[in-house]
Motif scaffolding. Structure first.
Motif, PDB file in Angstrom:
ATOM      1  N   VAL A 133      56.660  26.139 -29.323  1.00 60.12           N
ATOM      2  CA  VAL A 133      55.838  27.313 -29.049  1.00 60.12           C
ATOM      3  C   VAL A 133      56.725  28.545 -28.987  1.00 60.12           C
ATOM      4  N   SER A 134      56.458  29.516 -29.877  1.00 63.85           N
ATOM      5  CA  SER A 134      57.121  30.817 -29.810  1.00 63.85           C
ATOM      6  C   SER A 134      56.051  31.869 -30.107  1.00 63.85           C
ATOM      7  N   ASN A 135      56.254  32.716 -31.105  1.00 62.83           N
ATOM      8  CA  ASN A 135      55.192  33.654 -31.472  1.00 62.83           C
ATOM      9  C   ASN A 135      53.984  32.909 -32.037  1.00 62.83           C
ATOM     10  N   ASN A 137      65.308  21.389 -38.084  1.00 65.31           N
ATOM     11  CA  ASN A 137      66.248  21.590 -36.977  1.00 65.31           C
ATOM     12  C   ASN A 137      65.622  22.473 -35.906  1.00 65.31           C
ATOM     13  N   SER A 138      65.450  21.924 -34.752  1.00 63.48           N
ATOM     14  CA  SER A 138      64.860  22.687 -33.649  1.00 63.48           C
ATOM     15  C   SER A 138      64.924  21.850 -32.389  1.00 63.48           C
ATOM     16  N   ASN A 139      64.728  22.484 -31.255  1.00 64.07           N
ATOM     17  CA  ASN A 139      64.538  21.766 -29.997  1.00 64.07           C
ATOM     18  C   ASN A 139      63.035  21.569 -29.815  1.00 64.07           C
ATOM     19  N   TRP A 140      62.525  20.491 -30.390  1.00 69.65           N
ATOM     20  CA  TRP A 140      61.096  20.212 -30.345  1.00 69.65           C
ATOM     21  C   TRP A 140      60.703  19.709 -28.963  1.00 69.65           C
ATOM     22  N   LYS A 141      59.575  20.196 -28.462  1.00 71.57           N
ATOM     23  CA  LYS A 141      59.044  19.733 -27.180  1.00 71.57           C
ATOM     24  C   LYS A 141      58.076  18.579 -27.435  1.00 71.57           C
ATOM     25  N   LEU A 142      58.251  17.504 -26.685  1.00 68.12           N
ATOM     26  CA  LEU A 142      57.387  16.337 -26.844  1.00 68.12           C
ATOM     27  C   LEU A 142      56.005  16.622 -26.272  1.00 68.12           C
ATOM     28  N   PHE A 143      54.965  16.430 -27.099  1.00 70.80           N
ATOM     29  CA  PHE A 143      53.587  16.583 -26.631  1.00 70.80           C
ATOM     30  C   PHE A 143      53.048  15.249 -26.134  1.00 70.80           C
ATOM     31  N   GLU A 144      53.204  14.199 -26.936  1.00 66.74           N
ATOM     32  CA  GLU A 144      52.815  12.855 -26.534  1.00 66.74           C
ATOM     33  C   GLU A 144      53.435  11.865 -27.509  1.00 66.74           C
ATOM     34  N   PHE A 145      53.482  10.596 -27.082  1.00 68.66           N
ATOM     35  CA  PHE A 145      54.014   9.573 -27.978  1.00 68.66           C
ATOM     36  C   PHE A 145      53.519   8.206 -27.537  1.00 68.66           C
ATOM     37  N   ASN A 146      53.586   7.263 -28.472  1.00 66.46           N
ATOM     38  CA  ASN A 146      53.460   5.841 -28.155  1.00 66.46           C
ATOM     39  C   ASN A 146      54.387   5.100 -29.107  1.00 66.46           C
ATOM     40  N   ASN A 147      54.202   3.810 -29.273  1.00 63.87           N
ATOM     41  CA  ASN A 147      55.125   3.050 -30.112  1.00 63.87           C
ATOM     42  C   ASN A 147      54.968   3.311 -31.600  1.00 63.87           C
ATOM     43  N   SER A 148      53.918   4.016 -31.998  1.00 61.87           N
ATOM     44  CA  SER A 148      53.710   4.244 -33.423  1.00 61.87           C
ATOM     45  C   SER A 148      53.507   5.709 -33.789  1.00 61.87           C
ATOM     46  N   GLN A 149      53.421   6.597 -32.810  1.00 58.34           N
ATOM     47  CA  GLN A 149      53.222   8.011 -33.106  1.00 58.34           C
ATOM     48  C   GLN A 149      54.014   8.870 -32.129  1.00 58.34           C
ATOM     49  N   ILE A 150      54.632   9.905 -32.664  1.00 54.87           N
ATOM     50  CA  ILE A 150      55.360  10.883 -31.853  1.00 54.87           C
ATOM     51  C   ILE A 150      54.869  12.267 -32.258  1.00 54.87           C
TER      52      ILE A 150
END
Length: 339
Positions: free
Chosen positions: A327-329, A309-322
């Motif tokens: 980022v905190s401490n 459970n978190s507000n994850w930030k998207l780094f990159e994605f395509n149709n088969s990988q997310i």
């Protein structure tokens, strides 16, 4: 004064002690040392890959490039491709007339260079077409990260936990960096010696002083360089298509094995069903854009899945990988991969 032999032994001991201290701190400070499976390591290797998109107008593949020099024929005009600047000549000929066929014929034989620096001689058009068909089978292969160039040389400190040997190496090129990362063993820990100078796709120079700065610069290149965004994808359409597993999860330390065997199905009604054998749990997901960055919010109630459970930030994605991060401490990572 110490004898030379004892003096050298003392220097080696202090170097090893310094490296060992970095290893002991790895659990609480992931910004110093990285390993072969660390996210930054894979991003850096992709930065160091062969640049393959600049001749797509000729070979039609982002996973290989034709080794210079060679010649092509476009609309009955022969063009010598001796430097990267000559790609524009091919594009200009294609765009000169809207009523011709714009067929680019490569004069064989040529040498193809793959994104990983492997070279292969291609004697004829049939072999070339077979090669391109092969790469087209892998449309979601994570390819080179364009728009970020490392100004070499750079220095990397290495500690091998298997034999407790410390060393350092000077890297002088992308190819050397790519191969260095490819050959890292599971027992090797590395730390980059900062500052490191980079240039972005606008040829602006920037000094990088930490792993997090490097990762953020790579994220900026992924988002901003047009050569990294050749295909436009819809995040909601991608995540709601099929089932996903977790190939990598890092929360203060790597905890991927805790989620081995789980399948996640993200539904259009914003529910997400997690299944492992006879265990099934339904949670919620949502995706919003905050300050220009896409976030993925997960909500599960069980103790294990609730750790996601978190507000994850998207780094990159395509149709088969997310690929997501938080980022905190420290920096936590959550990857999904299509099953």
């Amino acid at each position: 004064m110490l004898p030379l032999k004892k003096y050298l032994s003392l220097i080696v001991f202090l170097f090893l002690l310094s490296c060992q201290s970095e290893m002991d701190e790895q659990g609480s400070n992931t910004q110093g040392t990285i390993t072969s499976v660390s996210p930054l390591t894979s991003y850096l290797q992709r930065v160091a890959m062969v640049k393959t998109v600049q001749d797509n107008v000729i070979d039609g593949s982002s996973y290989c490039t034709i080794k210079l020099p060679y010649t092509v024929t476009v609309n009955n005009t022969q063009i010598a491709v001796n430097t990267t600047a000559d790609y524009q000549k091919v594009a200009d000929n294609i765009n000169a007339n809207t009523y011709d066929d714009d067929v680019v014929k490569i004069n064989f034989p040529v040498t193809m260079v793959y994104y990983n620096y492997i070279e292969k001689n291609i004697p004829n058009e049939a072999d070339f077409n077979s090669l391109i068909d092969y790469w087209n089978l892998y449309p979601d292969l994570l390819s080179k990260i364009n728009g970020l160039n490392i100004n070499y040389p750079i220095t990397i400190n290495i500690y091998n936990s298997a034999n407790q040997i410390a060393s350092s190496v000077s890297i002088i090129s992308d190819q050397a960096f790519f191969n260095f990362i490819k050959n890292l063993s599971a027992s090797q820990y590395i730390s980059l010696k900062y500052p490191i100078s980079i240039a972005d796709y606008n040829n602006q120079t920037k000094s990088i002083t930490s792993n997090l700065e490097f990762e953020n610069a790579i994220k900026y290149a992924i988002d901003s360089c047009p050569e990294n965004n050749i295909v436009s994808l819809d995040f909601t359409a991608a995540i709601t298509n099929g089932s996903w597993g977790i190939p990598y999860y890092f929360d203060d330390s790597e905890k991927t094995s805790s989620y081995s065997g789980y399948s996640f199905v993200f539904k259009s009604d914003k529910s997400v069903v997690a299944t492992k054998g006879a265990i099934t749990e339904t949670g919620q997901w949502d995706s919003t854009i905050q300050y220009g960055v896409r976030e993925l919010q997960l909500t599960f109630s069980s103790e294990l899945l609730g750790k996601l459970n978190s507000n994850w930030k998207l780094f990159e994605f395509n149709n088969s990988q997310i690929r997501l991060r938080n980022v905190s401490n420290t920096t936590d990572y959550l990857y999904f991969e299509k099953k």
